[in-house]
Scaffold this motif. Structure first.
Motif, PDB file in Angstrom:
ATOM      1  N   ARG A  92       0.531  -1.116  -0.012  1.00  0.00           N
ATOM      2  CA  ARG A  92      -0.104   0.078  -0.192  1.00  0.00           C
ATOM      3  C   ARG A  92       0.883   1.282  -0.144  1.00  0.00           C
ATOM      4  NH1 ARG A  92      -5.233  -1.048   1.062  1.00  0.00           N
ATOM      5  NH2 ARG A  92      -5.732  -3.175   1.909  1.00  0.00           N
ATOM      6  N   VAL A  93       0.508   2.228  -0.795  1.00  0.00           N
ATOM      7  CA  VAL A  93       1.123   3.551  -0.655  1.00  0.00           C
ATOM      8  C   VAL A  93      -0.099   4.697  -0.310  1.00  0.00           C
ATOM      9  CG1 VAL A  93       2.187   5.137  -2.139  1.00  0.00           C
ATOM     10  CG2 VAL A  93       2.412   2.767  -2.536  1.00  0.00           C
ATOM     11  N   ASN A  94       0.283   5.342   0.728  1.00  0.00           N
ATOM     12  CA  ASN A  94      -0.786   6.065   1.314  1.00  0.00           C
ATOM     13  C   ASN A  94      -0.410   7.683   1.299  1.00  0.00           C
ATOM     14  OD1 ASN A  94      -3.210   4.726   1.251  1.00  0.00           O
ATOM     15  ND2 ASN A  94      -3.108   4.186   3.205  1.00  0.00           N
ATOM     16  N   LEU A  95      -0.943   8.676   1.056  1.00  0.00           N
ATOM     17  CA  LEU A  95      -0.699   9.991   1.556  1.00  0.00           C
ATOM     18  C   LEU A  95      -1.209  10.368   2.980  1.00  0.00           C
ATOM     19  CD1 LEU A  95      -2.195  11.344  -1.592  1.00  0.00           C
ATOM     20  CD2 LEU A  95       0.052  11.802  -1.196  1.00  0.00           C
ATOM     21  N   ASP A  96      -0.460  11.210   3.589  1.00  0.00           N
ATOM     22  CA  ASP A  96      -1.047  11.522   5.036  1.00  0.00           C
ATOM     23  C   ASP A  96      -2.045  12.519   5.097  1.00  0.00           C
ATOM     24  OD1 ASP A  96      -1.229  11.857   7.785  1.00  0.00           O
ATOM     25  OD2 ASP A  96       0.837  12.311   8.220  1.00  0.00           O
ATOM     26  N   ILE A  97      -3.183  11.836   4.592  1.00  0.00           N
ATOM     27  CA  ILE A  97      -4.595  12.769   4.148  1.00  0.00           C
ATOM     28  C   ILE A  97      -4.998  13.541   5.414  1.00  0.00           C
ATOM     29  CG2 ILE A  97      -6.993  12.711   3.515  1.00  0.00           C
ATOM     30  CD1 ILE A  97      -4.934  12.282   1.089  1.00  0.00           C
ATOM     31  N   ALA A  98      -4.862  12.693   6.565  1.00  0.00           N
ATOM     32  CA  ALA A  98      -5.491  13.326   7.814  1.00  0.00           C
ATOM     33  C   ALA A  98      -4.610  14.595   8.432  1.00  0.00           C
ATOM     34  CB  ALA A  98      -5.454  12.290   9.024  1.00  0.00           C
TER      35      ALA A  98
ATOM     36  N   SER B 113     -15.571   6.627   0.053  1.00  0.00           N
ATOM     37  CA  SER B 113     -14.076   6.300  -0.277  1.00  0.00           C
ATOM     38  C   SER B 113     -13.395   6.643   1.092  1.00  0.00           C
ATOM     39  CB  SER B 113     -13.583   7.287  -1.474  1.00  0.00           C
ATOM     40  OG  SER B 113     -12.149   6.883  -1.552  1.00  0.00           O
ATOM     41  N   TRP B 114     -12.488   5.872   1.315  1.00  0.00           N
ATOM     42  CA  TRP B 114     -11.719   5.888   2.605  1.00  0.00           C
ATOM     43  C   TRP B 114     -10.993   7.209   2.553  1.00  0.00           C
ATOM     44  CZ3 TRP B 114      -6.163   6.706   2.714  1.00  0.00           C
ATOM     45  CH2 TRP B 114      -5.770   6.599   3.781  1.00  0.00           C
ATOM     46  N   THR B 115     -10.470   7.833   1.687  1.00  0.00           N
ATOM     47  CA  THR B 115      -9.802   9.078   1.675  1.00  0.00           C
ATOM     48  C   THR B 115     -10.730  10.024   2.119  1.00  0.00           C
ATOM     49  OG1 THR B 115      -8.206  10.443   0.502  1.00  0.00           O
ATOM     50  CG2 THR B 115     -10.139   9.520  -0.899  1.00  0.00           C
ATOM     51  N   PHE B 116     -11.955  10.260   1.564  1.00  0.00           N
ATOM     52  CA  PHE B 116     -13.056  11.238   1.951  1.00  0.00           C
ATOM     53  C   PHE B 116     -13.284  11.068   3.413  1.00  0.00           C
ATOM     54  CE2 PHE B 116     -13.573  11.396  -2.778  1.00  0.00           C
ATOM     55  CZ  PHE B 116     -12.680  12.520  -2.791  1.00  0.00           C
ATOM     56  N   ASP B 117     -13.379   9.761   3.826  1.00  0.00           N
ATOM     57  CA  ASP B 117     -13.986   9.609   5.101  1.00  0.00           C
ATOM     58  C   ASP B 117     -12.768   9.977   6.228  1.00  0.00           C
ATOM     59  OD1 ASP B 117     -16.236   7.944   4.407  1.00  0.00           O
ATOM     60  OD2 ASP B 117     -15.222   6.010   4.653  1.00  0.00           O
ATOM     61  N   VAL B 118     -11.486   9.656   6.098  1.00  0.00           N
ATOM     62  CA  VAL B 118     -10.419  10.382   6.484  1.00  0.00           C
ATOM     63  C   VAL B 118     -10.577  11.926   6.716  1.00  0.00           C
ATOM     64  CG1 VAL B 118      -7.771  10.630   6.772  1.00  0.00           C
ATOM     65  CG2 VAL B 118      -8.932   8.364   6.176  1.00  0.00           C
ATOM     66  N   ARG B 119     -10.778  12.612   5.758  1.00  0.00           N
ATOM     67  CA  ARG B 119     -10.944  13.837   5.743  1.00  0.00           C
ATOM     68  C   ARG B 119     -11.977  14.602   6.564  1.00  0.00           C
ATOM     69  NH1 ARG B 119      -9.373  15.291  -0.824  1.00  0.00           N
ATOM     70  NH2 ARG B 119      -8.211  13.172  -0.816  1.00  0.00           N
TER      71      ARG B 119
END
Length: 341
Positions: A161-167, A194-200
């Protein structure tokens, strides 16, 4: 008629560089680190370039049992972020004589079909950006290594997995606005599941916890300028105190928010501050320019391709979230005196 010069071989490269053919194979195959010195690797590459040597990819692919092709699955081709992810992945792939096929999922972030009769015979692996792991079951059934980008780290089935530090990106946004004195927020959240928008969303909520007089109203909207404009118009004309800052899940939503503010006879940022997320080209095309969070999209794609190559070679991929950066611009300002708590 002159006889065409013979194509240089790896033996020729080894002779010019003064090394063995095995060393040439390691260096040009990208597997030299820890086995060959930096100086020797450079000498082999220079010799290959000077001779005009090109590896026989067909023969090597047959030998390795590989197609030297990766599939990059994205939710849409219309979003600049995914184009930049592809650019980063393709650059790394080219360095290793791989190709990348770009495939927009017909269902967006929903289930992606197998675009091949048999993905297993056409591909070496799959990279998926901003997709749910369970949306890729058709491709996972092909028993191919899967690298997930910008996805739930707790999700199953991915080889890397490759993630950005969205939080942290959203924390930076909220710290910036709180520092400007804002306490009444509307969070224009993407309606995409989407996971990324849940994190935001979670990061925005946590940012105001414990801050006196701070409130957040969540306003979902599709990722479209006009949909965002309509949602913000409803929010700003609703009964009760008006938000002083609009925190948007993306620059496209922020553009719609700015249109709504102007249509209601208000000003950005004098009356209402607006923030985006992504730092697309759009962010500097609007007036005033958007305060937003810059995402290293090319680096996401590059690391995703590198992770797939590592998995194929039996190596551990690089770990750790990629940092993101707040870019303050003209769309945010201190809260008006009349709106201070």
């Amino acid at each position: 008629m002159t006889e065409q010069a013979a194509r240089p071989t790896s033996r020729d490269v080894a002779r010019v560089a003064g090394v063995s053919q095995a060393t040439v194979s390691l260096v040009l195959g990208g597997k030299w680190r820890g086995r060959v010195s930096e100086r020797t690797a450079g000498l082999v590459r220079d010799s290959a370039r000077d001779l005009g040597y090109r590896p026989n990819l067909a023969a090597r692919s047959l030998r390795l049992g590989r197609t030297r092709t990766a599939l990059l699955v994205v939710p849409a081709l219309t979003h600049e972020f995914f184009a930049r992810v592809y650019t980063g992945a393709a650059e790394v792939a080219a360095e290793h004589d791989f190709g990348v096929v770009l495939y927009p999922s017909p269902a967006g972030v929903g289930p992606a079909k197998d675009p091949f009769g048999s993905a297993r015979t056409a591909l070496d692996g799959v990279i998926a950006s901003s997709m749910a792991t369970d949306a890729l079951s058709a491709l996972r059934d092909a028993d191919l290594p899967l690298v997930m980008l910008d996805s739930d780290p707790a999700g199953p089935g991915a080889a890397a997995r490759v993630n950005l530090d969205i939080a942290d990106g959203m924390r930076q946004v909220m710290a910036h606005l709180l520092g400007l004195g804002h306490r009444r927020f509307a969070h224009l959240s993407s309606a995409v599941a989407s996971w990324t928008f849940d994190v935001r969303r979670d990061a925005v909520t946590r940012a105001v916890q414990g801050v006196p007089d701070a409130t957040v109203r969540t306003v979902p909207a599709p990722l479209e300028v006009d949909a965002a404009r309509r949602a913000v118009e409803r929010t700003l004309t609703a009964p009760g105190p008006r938000p002083t800052a609009l925190v948007c899940d993306g620059d496209i939503l922020a553009a719609g928010a700015c249109k709504a503010v102007r249509r209601l006879g208000l000003r950005v940022p004098e009356d209402i501050s607006v923030t985006g997320f992504d730092d697309l080209a759009l962010a500097t095309a609007v007036e005033p320019e958007l305060t937003t969070v810059r995402l290293p999209a090319e680096e996401v794609g590059a690391r995703g391709m590198s992770a797939l190559l590592a998995v194929l070679d039996g190596r551990g991929p690089e770990t750790g979230d990629l940092p993101v950066t707040l870019v303050p611009r003209g769309s945010t300002a201190p809260v008006a005196v009349a709106d201070r708590p």
